[in-house]
Design a protein around this motif. Structure first.
Motif, PDB file in Angstrom:
ATOM      1  N   VAL A   1      -6.315  -9.456  -9.679  1.00 60.92           N
ATOM      2  CA  VAL A   1      -4.966 -10.031  -9.939  1.00 60.92           C
ATOM      3  C   VAL A   1      -3.865  -9.063  -9.917  1.00 60.92           C
ATOM      4  CG1 VAL A   1      -3.569 -11.473 -11.075  1.00 60.92           C
ATOM      5  CG2 VAL A   1      -5.984 -12.118 -10.873  1.00 60.92           C
ATOM      6  N   THR A   2      -3.847  -8.156 -10.723  1.00 60.56           N
ATOM      7  CA  THR A   2      -3.061  -6.997 -10.580  1.00 60.56           C
ATOM      8  C   THR A   2      -2.767  -6.374  -9.287  1.00 60.56           C
ATOM      9  OG1 THR A   2      -3.652  -6.385 -13.011  1.00 60.56           O
ATOM     10  CG2 THR A   2      -2.425  -4.822 -11.908  1.00 60.56           C
ATOM     11  N   ALA A   3      -3.824  -5.909  -8.459  1.00 64.90           N
ATOM     12  CA  ALA A   3      -3.888  -5.590  -7.420  1.00 64.90           C
ATOM     13  C   ALA A   3      -3.259  -6.456  -6.232  1.00 64.90           C
ATOM     14  CB  ALA A   3      -5.307  -5.144  -6.752  1.00 64.90           C
ATOM     15  N   ALA A   4      -3.425  -7.608  -6.447  1.00 61.39           N
ATOM     16  CA  ALA A   4      -2.918  -8.643  -5.480  1.00 61.39           C
ATOM     17  C   ALA A   4      -0.980  -8.721  -5.780  1.00 61.39           C
ATOM     18  CB  ALA A   4      -3.322 -10.017  -5.595  1.00 61.39           C
ATOM     19  N   VAL A   5      -0.913  -8.544  -7.055  1.00 61.21           N
ATOM     20  CA  VAL A   5       0.409  -8.720  -7.275  1.00 61.21           C
ATOM     21  C   VAL A   5       1.294  -7.296  -6.867  1.00 61.21           C
ATOM     22  CG1 VAL A   5       2.154  -8.557  -9.479  1.00 61.21           C
ATOM     23  CG2 VAL A   5       0.227 -10.101  -9.330  1.00 61.21           C
ATOM     24  N   HIS A   6       0.610  -6.124  -7.088  1.00 63.73           N
ATOM     25  CA  HIS A   6       1.162  -4.995  -6.619  1.00 63.73           C
ATOM     26  C   HIS A   6       1.287  -5.064  -5.159  1.00 63.73           C
ATOM     27  CE1 HIS A   6       0.337  -2.632 -10.503  1.00 63.73           C
ATOM     28  NE2 HIS A   6       1.164  -3.582 -10.841  1.00 63.73           N
ATOM     29  N   LYS A   7       0.378  -5.477  -4.412  1.00 62.98           N
ATOM     30  CA  LYS A   7       0.421  -5.528  -2.852  1.00 62.98           C
ATOM     31  C   LYS A   7       1.578  -6.421  -2.428  1.00 62.98           C
ATOM     32  CE  LYS A   7      -2.879  -6.381   1.266  1.00 62.98           C
ATOM     33  NZ  LYS A   7      -3.922  -6.939   1.513  1.00 62.98           N
ATOM     34  N   ALA A   8       2.022  -7.501  -3.224  1.00 65.41           N
ATOM     35  CA  ALA A   8       3.243  -8.392  -2.882  1.00 65.41           C
ATOM     36  C   ALA A   8       4.121  -7.635  -3.224  1.00 65.41           C
ATOM     37  CB  ALA A   8       2.614  -9.494  -3.238  1.00 65.41           C
ATOM     38  N   GLY A   9       4.267  -6.521  -4.201  1.00 67.32           N
ATOM     39  CA  GLY A   9       5.499  -6.024  -4.535  1.00 67.32           C
ATOM     40  C   GLY A   9       6.083  -6.429  -5.873  1.00 67.32           C
TER      41      GLY A   9
END
Lengths: 436, 436
Positions: B188-196
């Motif tokens: 989840v954290t990685a997805a959030v970071h990928k989305a900025g």
């Protein structure tokens, strides 16, 4: 002060005649200690040890989650708040004990700014004292930055002139932590209201120390500390009062579940409770909170002996005596008096000054003198000056619940010896600690 | 679950073979109680009674103000923070224990919004789960109102789709309080970071319950509770972690004196300390804070027996066993399972559902069933549904430090009896209390 010099026996006679003397027995005063720091951390009520054992071993250990109901944990902020209310001239149900003074000030000042923004949006200045307790100023600085207000810091004698058409909120500590000087709560509040502003009081050095009449003064908001004169224990939760005319006008920003109108319905939308309950936020530290009751119970005992009026009479007698004895017995050592002589302007502490260079290479020497006194068992504290008009301070608090007249004599005698022998110049008294 | 039915003796054999069994002796478990509510309030470590006596009678009673230095009170938030850090995959010096979860979330989410406003001002949405713990939502609601963000609440399965170009901050509780469902922190954290966007985790039901790797997941902010699986005592102060890349970028708004770079210099201007220290605010409740150390010491003992890895293995074995026994022995009473069967998605609790009308006129009966269990000494709790997709919940927490396999057997046996005899239909079990 043209009376003949006082003696130790005079002081003992005063203790013997003190109608509040029995209250001292409610507290544990460490042997060989003269504790004049109850304005920083009050001493332990004897009842606290049994109460701690009960709340830990029984209420937590055996009752576990059931104790939220069966031991009344859920009502502690209100129950204790009602006990505090009686000491500060607030009504039943108007005070909650919760969180810290800093956090409660954040809630109260936020609400005050929110109300003033609606009623008088042109007012953009928050005024306080430059030597108000720093955490109050830091919280005000944060809120002023967030909401576009100017924080104006003034000297005590400039407060009156700053109450004008620009004033949104005047935020003062009733009794100043550095000087022991006390504001006239009713007069200042009235002046602020006349000018159209709101008044926030910090009672950290007032609650349990001097009579306070929030309702009589028609104040708007107040916060205060419970681990000083209320003897609640280290870091015991603080309190907050809001005049009922303001409570329901806005959210306070720390809108946690205990401030919800139905916290145990677990609904996703925040609906603030009515009244002071909305100034609650999260789950409170039950053990620390419970111990405060022991401190407040001592005031219930004092109530039978005259209450805050009798405590105030004794407090002034103690601080008068300390001033008189210092002036009689510690002349010629560069000490001055920071605390007002006028009773109406004095809290329950006496602050001595020392000129910045009175100690030569050792600065004012005030820090080292306090350390030398502590080594002798006389506990007061030091507050640094700014090298300008705010001088170094030797600070001594006199808690009338447990400090006696002989204590005052002995405290001055130790001070005299520390100064006369220059004991304070020893290197070990000139090394600063993390906290003093 | 095609294995042959389990017996009480099987469970006893598992306890006898449990490598963590000795840890139970560190705690006081009231006799005749099966305590499955450690996810609400953890049981008392035996060491807490002596520690309470020491901090009250000695540190406060005798040490008084000196104990800020001599007893290390001033360092407690950092000292305990370092112990918590080891349980949540954070670094030394990155966590402080202070205030409440709600207040720490206010600090963390404020900072996250402040950073995102600077880095990506076009992002105006904060996302969370509709059945996140309400106080988290209330705090987010306050901050979104203050700063002009939209708070969007979604169901767990909609979280992924809400991670988009509008997202400022995703705020989730790692293990859901109602269902025990656990998010994949790293994914989840990685997805959030990928989305900025930025990621704020609430670890209330994770810390001490499941392995947590904040640094490995490269999370941004986290808060959590110490009175559940960490056994810190009722209302023990909470914790806050901020990734070092963020700590010094902004003030958090609760800028009290303990967050100042030099709190005892008493200067009028706020200058935040570097690192996590600036997330401190006011004076902490020392007695409650000190007791948390007893809870954290139990994890130090567990460390020698395999630590969080071994605790997790046992936790899953306990929850697997509970699910299996309920399904084997409580069929036909309208119970369902709210907690994921998949280990990777399960925290340390099992939540059973009951259809809204399964109890006829008595609603789902879930509340009354829990009350009947409590009367039998099986302590779990009830969480109300919304009459829609979120059903009434019977919630049981399994703290691997002190819950055993025989406890699980007995808990299910009581549940079976309560259902079979319809004992829960008694009027006394259908009256709601203030807190459950």
């Amino acid at each position: 002060m043209a009376t003949s010099p006082l003696s130790l026996n005079d002081c003992r006679a005063r203790d013997a005649a003190d109608p509040l003397r029995s209250l001292r027995d409610l507290f544990t005063i460490p042997k060989e200690l003269i504790y004049l720091d109850g304005n920083s951390l009050g001493v332990m009520p004897k009842a606290a040890t049994a109460r701690a054992a009960e709340v830990v071993a029984q209420e937590w250990g055996q009752g576990l989650i059931r104790s939220w109901n069966t031991a009344g944990w859920v009502n502690l902020p209100h129950k204790l708040g009602n006990q505090v209310a009686r000491l500060i001239g607030a009504g039943d149900g108007e005070v909650v004990v919760t969180d810290t003074t800093s956090i409660n000030l954040y809630k109260a000042l936020s609400a005050a700014l929110s109300i003033t923004k609606e009623d008088a949006p042109q007012r953009r200045v928050v005024v306080s004292e430059r030597n108000n307790f720093p955490t109050d100023l830091y919280i005000a600085q944060s809120l002023c930055n967030q909401h576009g207000y100017t924080l104006k810091l003034v000297e005590p004698e400039e407060v009156s002139a700053s109450i004008n058409a620009d004033l949104a909120v005047l935020m003062l500590t009733h009794v100043n932590y550095r000087t022991g000087a006390m504001h006239d709560m009713a007069a200042v509040t009235a002046a602020v209201h006349k000018a159209g502003g709101l008044m926030v009081w910090d009672l950290a050095h007032s609650a349990g120390a001097v009579p306070v009449g929030l309702r009589d003064a028609d104040a708007d908001f107040a916060v205060g500390c419970s681990y000083k004169y209320l003897n609640g224990g280290p870091g015991a939760p603080a309190f907050v009062w809001v005049h009922p005319r303001h409570t329901d006008r806005c959210w306070q920003p720390l809108s946690g579940w205990f401030g919800h109108s139905a916290p145990f319905a677990f609904t996703p939308d925040y609906q603030p409770a009515g009244g002071i309950t909305r100034y609650l936020c999260g789950t409170q530290p039950v053990v620390s909170l419970s111990l405060l009751e022991c401190g407040l119970d001592c005031f219930a005992a004092a109530e039978k002996l005259g209450g805050m009026g009798a405590l105030r009479t004794k407090s002034l007698a103690l601080t008068d005596l300390y001033i008189q004895l210092v002036e009689e017995r510690c002349q010629g050592f560069g000490l001055g008096l920071a605390t007002p002589r006028n009773h109406a302007q004095r809290g329950s502490q006496v602050c001595l000054t020392r000129e910045h260079d009175a100690g030569g290479d050792l600065g004012s020497g005030a820090f080292a003198i306090v350390q030398a006194l502590i080594a002798r068992g006389v506990i007061g504290d030091f507050r640094a000056g700014d090298g300008g008009i705010h001088k170094d301070i030797l600070r001594f608090g006199f808690t009338p619940l447990y400090v006696g007249y002989e204590d005052v004599w002995n405290a001055v005698e130790h001070l005299r010896q520390v100064l006369e022998t220059e004991e304070w110049k020893k290197p070990e008294f000139n090394q600063k600690h993390a906290v003093t």
